[in-house]
Design an enzyme around this catalytic site. Structure first.
Site, mmCIF file in Angstrom:
data_model
loop_
_atom_site.group_PDB
_atom_site.id
_atom_site.type_symbol
_atom_site.label_atom_id
_atom_site.label_comp_id
_atom_site.label_asym_id
_atom_site.label_seq_id
_atom_site.Cartn_x
_atom_site.Cartn_y
_atom_site.Cartn_z
ATOM 1 N NE ARG A 138 56.269 -70.933 27.225
ATOM 2 C CZ ARG A 138 56.976 -69.926 27.708
ATOM 3 N NH1 ARG A 138 56.996 -68.760 27.079
ATOM 4 N NH2 ARG A 138 57.661 -70.074 28.826
ATOM 5 C CB CYS A 173 56.360 -66.106 34.278
ATOM 6 S SG CYS A 173 57.341 -64.866 33.404
ATOM 7 N NE ARG A 279 62.680 -57.961 32.054
ATOM 8 C CZ ARG A 279 62.467 -59.233 32.333
ATOM 9 N NH1 ARG A 279 61.876 -59.575 33.463
ATOM 10 N NH2 ARG A 279 62.846 -60.176 31.500
ATOM 11 C CG HIS A 286 56.367 -61.156 36.635
ATOM 12 N ND1 HIS A 286 57.643 -60.734 36.942
ATOM 13 C CD2 HIS A 286 56.490 -61.963 35.536
ATOM 14 C CE1 HIS A 286 58.496 -61.267 36.081
ATOM 15 N NE2 HIS A 286 57.829 -62.024 35.226
ATOM 16 C CD GLN A 361 59.967 -65.333 36.726
ATOM 17 O OE1 GLN A 361 60.798 -65.125 37.605
ATOM 18 N NE2 GLN A 361 60.186 -66.176 35.730
#
Length: 378
Positions: A138, A173, A279, A286, A361
């Site tokens: 990335r 994500c 989380r 999400h 997600q």
């Protein structure tokens, strides 16, 4: 409600390994003629096909009638030899190796960073366009990091049929879900600072984490000690800081992905981004609270209209009924939902907004985004 939503997910995400679904029926229940298999379409490979995102790749390919002339199902040695049904055709899962990409035009990778680092360049060297869902490439210079609704121009130089292989990275994500909502506003008023708090589902850690959340929920309700193998602590009826490794600056890797990837995708190294990633015991979508500070004034009514017209975004902002986006509403949906659109009262004038964003997600945060990238390359 949550348990029911999970069982729906399990039915859909593992359908292939368990004998297939009726591929002529789409998710809305309408019967259609599948147009994906075309002699002049590209040849595809799905790397990590047995995983949650790999299975979702197949759902999205089917749902969008993505054209292909052939498809190769690739996974680890453990899964090789198993049979898999996709669009009424049976396939044998093949073990991923360096010879897997001969004649492949587009390879969709979702098998983890180490696999991507090993086999991604191999596929590219054989003329394949690789769309990688891991974090392996990335931040590499020269590798486009793409959200099709946000920065498609960054891959204008990559086209199928050019004879050249290429590597394209799928963002994290959380970054995808955030920037789907923030970018239309950024284009209008220029974001100079963004504060993000995420509420991340079990799906981000894979199918095993989702299964453990369901197991823990049953165990806790039955008064038993919860099984804690994936996250090493109780997930059901609890929340905790994201399980990514914590760095020397006190941020974890997930939080720094949001910082660095936003700057790369927006091509703006000066935008200030800070994040806290958590989380929560949700199965597959999400949620994110996003505070935006702008260079130019932007009032909430204008922002609402901008978001209503944005591709891939749906506004759910019903104050009278206290109805705003929820993970359950966006599960198995393509669009990212935005609500709680309001002026930031801590800032003078119209230079700040708060928004709340929810997105699936596995779908837009992973598989759908990758297939949309592939569509841009056609």
């Amino acid at each position: 409600m949550q348990a029911a939503a999970y069982h729906n997910h399990r039915t859909s995400s593992t359908f292939l390994a368990r004998g297939g679904r009726n591929s002529s029926k789409n998710r809305s229940g309408n019967f259609t003629v599948r147009m994906g298999l075309k002699e002049d379409g590209p040849s595809l490979a799905v790397v990590g096909v047995t995983g949650a995102v790999g299975q979702e790749f197949l759902h999205v390919l089917s749902d969008r009638d993505f054209p292909y002339r052939s498809i190769r199902m690739l996974a680890s040695k453990r899964s090789a030899g198993n049979h898999l049904t996709f669009e009424d055709k049976e396939y044998i899962i093949e073990e991923l190796n360096e010879d897997s990409f001969g004649g492949i035009d587009i390879a969709l990778f979702s098998a983890g960073g180490s696999i991507s680092k090993k086999f991604g360049p191999v596929a590219v060297s054989q003329g394949c366009i690789v769309i990688d869902n891991s974090s392996a490439f990335r931040m590499e210079e020269g590798v486009p990091l793409i959200i099709p609704e946000v920065n498609p121009q960054a891959m204008d130089h990559i086209k199928l049929g050019s004879g050249k292989g290429a590597l394209i990275a799928n963002p994290n994500c959380s970054t995808i879900i955030c920037l789907m909502a923030a970018t239309p506003l950024h284009r209008h008023a220029k974001v100079i600072r963004m504060v993000v708090s995420t509420y991340q589902a079990a799906s981000g850690a894979g199918a095993a984490a989702m299964e453990e959340l369901e197991l823990q929920t049953r165990e806790v309700l039955e008064g038993k000690e919860p099984t804690c193998k994936i996250f090493k602590q109780q997930y059901a009826f609890n929340l905790f800081s994201h399980n990514a490794p914590v760095l020397s600056n006190g941020y974890n890797e997930e939080e720094m992905k949001l910082v660095k990837e936003t700057r790369k995708i927006w091509n703006d190294m000066n935008v200030k981004v800070t994040a806290t990633c958590i989380r929560v015991p949700v199965m597959r979508a999400h949620a994110e609270s996003v505070n935006l500070q702008f260079e130019k004034p932007l009032d909430e009514d204008s922002a609402r209209e901008i978001l209503r017209s944005a591709a891939g975004v749906v506004v759910i902002d019903e104050r009278d009924s206290n109805h705003f986006p929820t993970p359950l509403e966006v599960s198995n949906k393509d669009d990212v939902a935005v609500g709680r659109i309001r002026q930031d009262v801590s800032q003078d004038g119209y230079y700040g907004l708060d928004i709340f964003v929810c997105g699936d997600q596995i779908r837009k945060g992973a598989a759908l985004n990758a297939i949309q990238i592939a569509e841009l390359a056609l």
